[in-house]
Write an enzyme that holds these catalytic residues in place. Structure first.
Site, PDB file in Angstrom:
ATOM      1  CB  ALA A 296      -0.911   0.006   1.219  1.00  0.00           C
TER       2      ALA A 296
ATOM      3  CB  SER B 133      -2.170  -2.967  -2.094  1.00  0.00           C
ATOM      4  OG  SER B 133      -1.672  -2.503  -3.318  1.00  0.00           O
ATOM      5  CB  CYS B 134      -1.932  -6.419   2.260  1.00  0.00           C
ATOM      6  SG  CYS B 134      -0.455  -7.420   2.004  1.00  0.00           S
ATOM      7  CE  LYS B 135       2.338  -4.474   8.185  1.00  0.00           C
ATOM      8  NZ  LYS B 135       2.407  -4.501   9.661  1.00  0.00           N
TER       9      LYS B 135
END
Length: 967
Positions: A368, A884-886
């Site tokens: 992200a 996306s993620c972290k």
């Protein structure tokens, strides 16, 4: 490479042959020697004997390569675990990509283990076998059955069957270079040793993300000459899965890094530095200011200097990094890498089914976009921006500045940007007009005049704004002479000046009048006293007419002795000068037409004597020169006015505004790198798709970002950053250009522009460029419509849903659904739906949008259907998919593998019995676990059992593939 041959990803392009034989070009414009993976094989075992005779083994096969020179084992691959089966058939295959240094003499060792648990940490050796690549290639039907020898080398623990996977029939052909000139069959050479084999591959592809309709050929990344400059370091995996009709499909995963991870942020940093240095120079050129404003100017210039210095240091650090194409997740908070996107990769799934066309599905995975180094203690961009705008009025009071709304500061930036583009363009077009006059060319004169008129009218229209006029008045009030010439100073009391203020209804309105919280414009009379040319920050002024409270930021200082009509005259002079130029051209052409009529010889001689071709230029020179001078005069005044607006914006936001700008720069840099990667990938894939190219220049592409962030703790700050970063991508357009040369360095995308508007230029080789539609070749800006959908799935989201606040997620999803719906409406009005790809699941897009809209407003915990439907719509609309993620490592891996298996089920009839097995294979031994390994040097997803209890079941990894690790 030597002899003019350049290696491009999975292709070999002979540049000498390309230049010598342009007739042999394919539709894509290049001659290819595709390099499909050299060797791919599947594995199965028979009659395995477990260590305990009363049980069946949980078998897995470790694959290692024996280096013939160093004589040591190198681990290469591993299959999934097949439980309780003495005759296991493994779905995970083994591939040696073309980049792998394998030869026919390469030895492969297969070691079979009985796994006591799924973590593979406790397993017992069953047996091993060794073969060479040449053995497999020479074997009948390219199939080997090898005995597994136990550790003592005597007992047989069963057999292992090695079967080569191939795309079609194999024929012996002695060729080195062939062209991809047949849409329905693609001929490929595999360089695997002494013999060169030809594969006839069915390639009439109908692919939703990558290819066009079945009537056209497909360019895939494996055989695309354009990917070399951008995509690199591929990781390849291969599987075989069963369909509902008991046939076998071949599935390949390919994950690659992208050079744009570093090149785009480095270009952006250079542009940021250039823009800020230009801003500092503009501030210097404002001229003499009163002490108050001069001190503010110095402070602002110091702040800009700090940003410039910081960005220069970051750029210098990035320039030191070589050979690296992605930022691992463990470096997410590293200062020198804060502009680099986290873990940016592309992933392609290629599916080959019996008697069916191939299909390709692409996705971009990236962490992200967020300012991890700056942290999230005060929230992310969305929250900080809202708070900043609310507090800016009080900042302007404290700094005795004029408050300008965000719309007005954006307008000031737009005016500066437009002027910097149009002024040199108008000068150049004016010179072209004089050149056409010199050549006595009527058609050239008309064309040059039309272009000059269009750009000059655009220039005049841009400056037709009350903001410029009001800012000039404010700048006049900030001059030192404003107090000394026109005002009577009064004694200073308590550090504040007091004076008389009268309302003047005849004065021009300020740009902020009429907005909420703004009072009518007030003028300053001769008896007004102002501190450092600025009225007291919040004083009560008394005049003859009584008491009138005044908050300074709500008014722009005017003065009755200032010639307020001067700007109107200067601005209008540009249009008047243009009319003079037009009139002169009309006159010259009328005279030229009259000379075409028959005249006596003596009169003709007089005409020739008195009107030679140079006369046109001489007659046009005065009005053209005057036009250029007027444009320069307008630019000078407007530039100072807009610079003064931005000075006040910067001054009243110290230091918060500068920190906020730095955060926004960081987030935007990460987002743009990802978008550029996705755009290039999608463009390369659709080069032959006329419908896609038509959609591209008529409407643009949707870029759908899927986010799995929670709305709790630090991740809510990341989501707030991401929301603003994705939204800022609306300021970006793309242009396709013709590369200067076919050198790989000239095929790298270039970024230009300034913060309010960026253009990404994507260069293509000349022969490829020539195949594009005229609108694209003419440089038409190509738009991208970014949309973001977020659904948190982890244990923190559980807390947020039960005890916290998920309004941010709800607002993001609702707002972006409306944007996606508007995009589809525009697309359906301008582009025939036949241009969109076909799917097996023929659900109407309108119906999908209705379902998505219903899910967005439904109050349902962890409603991941929003993500599934949005992803499906994106593919149906020829869009670009992002997940996306972290860190794009753990939750992203679960999402990507789930999406791939869902596509296999819905589009390629993957058997229901194989769905979970396919999902486990991809998560246990596929490209995503390799991504984890690249990031943290460990093959474990960063989950624990308690976390996974909160995950939706389909997002949970296989047992033994997760654990506590540093991510």
């Amino acid at each position: 490479m030597e002899d003019g041959t350049q290696q491009l990803g999975h292709c070999m392009v002979d540049m000498k042959e390309l230049s010598a034989n342009p007739e042999g070009l394919t539709a894509a414009g290049v001659i290819l020697t595709p390099k499909l993976p050299q060797v791919e094989f599947s594995l199965a075992c028979n009659d395995l004997v477990a260590s305990g005779r009363d049980r069946k083994p949980n078998a897995l096969v470790q694959v290692a390569v024996i280096d013939p020179h160093k004589q040591h084992l190198v681990s290469h691959a591993c299959t999934e675990i097949v439980e309780a089966n003495k005759d296991p058939l493994f779905l995970t295959g083994v591939t040696f990509p073309s980049e792998y240094p394998a030869s026919p003499e390469t030895l492969v060792k297969l070691t079979v283990y009985d796994a006591k648990d799924k973590s593979q940490e406790s397993s017992s050796f069953l047996g091993s076998a060794t073969f060479s690549v040449a053995d497999l290639l020479r074997a009948k039907d390219e199939r080997l059955t090898l005995s597994l020898r136990s550790s003592d080398g005597v007992c047989t623990a069963g057999t292992v069957v090695v079967s080569r996977l191939k795309m079609g029939e194999m024929e012996e052909v002695d060729v080195d270079h062939i062209t991809t000139d047949i849409p329905s069959h693609k001929k490929c050479t595999i360089r695997g040793g002494k013999n060169t084999r030809l594969i006839k591959t069915e390639m009439a592809v109908k692919c939703p993300m990558v290819c066009e309709s079945a009537s056209h050929a497909c360019i895939d990344r494996e055989n695309n000459p354009l990917t070399g400059p951008v995509f690199k370091n591929p990781v390849c995996k291969v599987y075989r899965f069963q369909t509902v009709d008991s046939k076998w499909m071949l599935v390949r995963e390919q994950m690659e890094e992208c050079t744009l991870s570093f090149s785009v942020p480095k270009q952006l940093l250079s542009l940021y530095i250039q823009e800020d240095m230009s801003r500092v120079q503009d501030l210097r050129e404002l001229g003499e200011l009163s002490p108050h404003w001069d001190n503010l100017r110095k402070e602002v210039m110091t702040r800009y200097g700090g940003i410039i210095s910081s960005y220069q240091e970051t750029l210098a650090e990035l320039d030191k990094i070589t050979g690296r194409s992605f930022k691992p997740s463990c470096c997410k908070a590293q200062k020198s890498l804060e502009f680099i996107p986290i873990n940016l990769h592309t992933q392609r799934m290629r599916v080959t089914c019996p008697r069916k066309t191939d299909a390709f599905y692409d996705i971009v995975t990236v962490g992200a976009p967020a300012a991890h180094f700056q942290g999230f203690k005060c929230g992310g961009l969305q929250r900080v921006l809202s708070r900043y705008e609310a507090e800016k009025k009080s900042f302007s009071t404290a700094y005795q500045c004029i408050y300008y709304s965000p719309e007005h500061t954006a307008k000031a930036q737009e005016v500066l940007s437009t002027m910097s583009l149009l002024q040199p363009l108008i000068t150049s077009l004016a010179d072209q007009l004089l050149q056409a006059a010199q050549e006595h060319s009527s058609p050239g004169l008309r064309d040059a005049l039309k272009n000059l008129s269009d750009k000059t009218e655009q220039f005049v229209h841009t400056l037709k704004d009350e903001l410029v006029k009001s800012a000039l008045l404010a700048l006049h009030a900030a001059r030192p002479g404003y107090v000394s010439k026109n005002q009577k100073q009064t004694p200073v009391q308590g550090g504040q000046h007091q004076g008389h203020i009268h309302q003047d209804s005849d004065q021009n309105q300020s740009p902020v009048q009429g907005l909420p919280g703004h009072s009518p414009t007030l003028s300053v009379t001769e008896s007004t006293a102002v501190c450092n040319n600025v009225e007291g920050s919040q004083t009560t002024t008394r005049g003859e007419g009584g008491t009138l409270p005044l908050k300074h930021q709500d008014s722009i200082p005017h003065h009755k002795e200032y010639d307020e009509e001067e700007w109107d005259r200067v601005w209008a002079n540009v249009a008047k000068c243009l009319n003079c130029v037009i009139a002169m051209v009309d006159k010259l052409q009328e005279e030229d037409n009259s000379k075409q009529e028959p005249v006596p010889d003596q009169q003709l001689a007089d005409v020739i004597t008195s009107h030679n071709p140079g006369d046109w230029r001489e007659q046009l020179r005065p009005p053209v020169t005057r036009l250029k001078e007027c444009v320069m005069e307008v630019v000078e005044k407007a530039k100072k006015a807009m610079t003064f607006v931005l000075l006040q914006e910067a001054a009243c936001s110290i230091p918060q505004g500068f920190l906020l700008q730095q955060r926004r720069d960081v987030v935007f840099s990460q987002a743009l790198a990802a978008l550029a990667c996705g755009f290039v990938m999608r463009l390369y894939a659709g080069m032959q798709d006329k419908g896609f190219l038509r959609q591209l220049h008529l409407v643009g592409l949707v870029a759908q970002f899927e986010s799995l962030l929670s709305t709790y703790s630090e991740e809510i700050g990341m989501l707030e950053d991401m929301e603003v970063g994705i939204s800022d991508l609306q300021r970006v357009v793309f242009q396709i250009t013709e590369a200067k040369t076919d050198d790989l360095s000239d095929l790298q995308p270039l970024v230009c522009g300034r913060r309010d508007h960026f253009t990404v230029e994507v260069p293509l080789p000349r022969l490829v460029f020539q195949t594009l539609p005229e609108e694209i070749k003419e440089g038409k800006p190509l738009r991208v419509f970014p949309v973001l959908f977020n659904v948190g799935i982890n244990e923190q989201q559980t807390i947020a849903e039960r005890f916290g606040d998920i309004s941010l997620q709800e607002r993001i999803n609702q707002r972006n659904f409306e944007m996606l719906e508007a995009y589809y409406k525009s697309l359906s009005e301008k582009v025939p739906l036949e241009c969109l790809p076909c799917f097996q699941t023929q659900t109407d897009i309108k119906e999908l949008l209705e379902t998505l809209g219903q899910n967005v407003v439904t109050k349902k915990r962890k409603n991941v259907e929003i993500l599934w439907i949005a992803g499906t719509i994106c593919r149906r609309l020829n869009g670009i998919r992002f997940t996306s993620c972290k860190s794009a490592k753990d939750r992203t891996s679960m999402s990507v593998t789930l999406e791939q298996c869902a596509l296999l089920r819905d589009e390629h009839q993957l058997s229901k019995d194989f769905f979970i097995r396919a999902l486990d294979c991809m998560r246990r031994e596929g490209c995503r676990i390799e991504n984890v390994q690249k990031n943290i040097r460990c093959r474990k997803y960063a989950f624990n059992i308690l976390q996974l209890m909160a995950f939706p079941k389909c997002y949970r990894p296989p047992e033994g593939t997760y654990g506590k690790v540093d991510s």
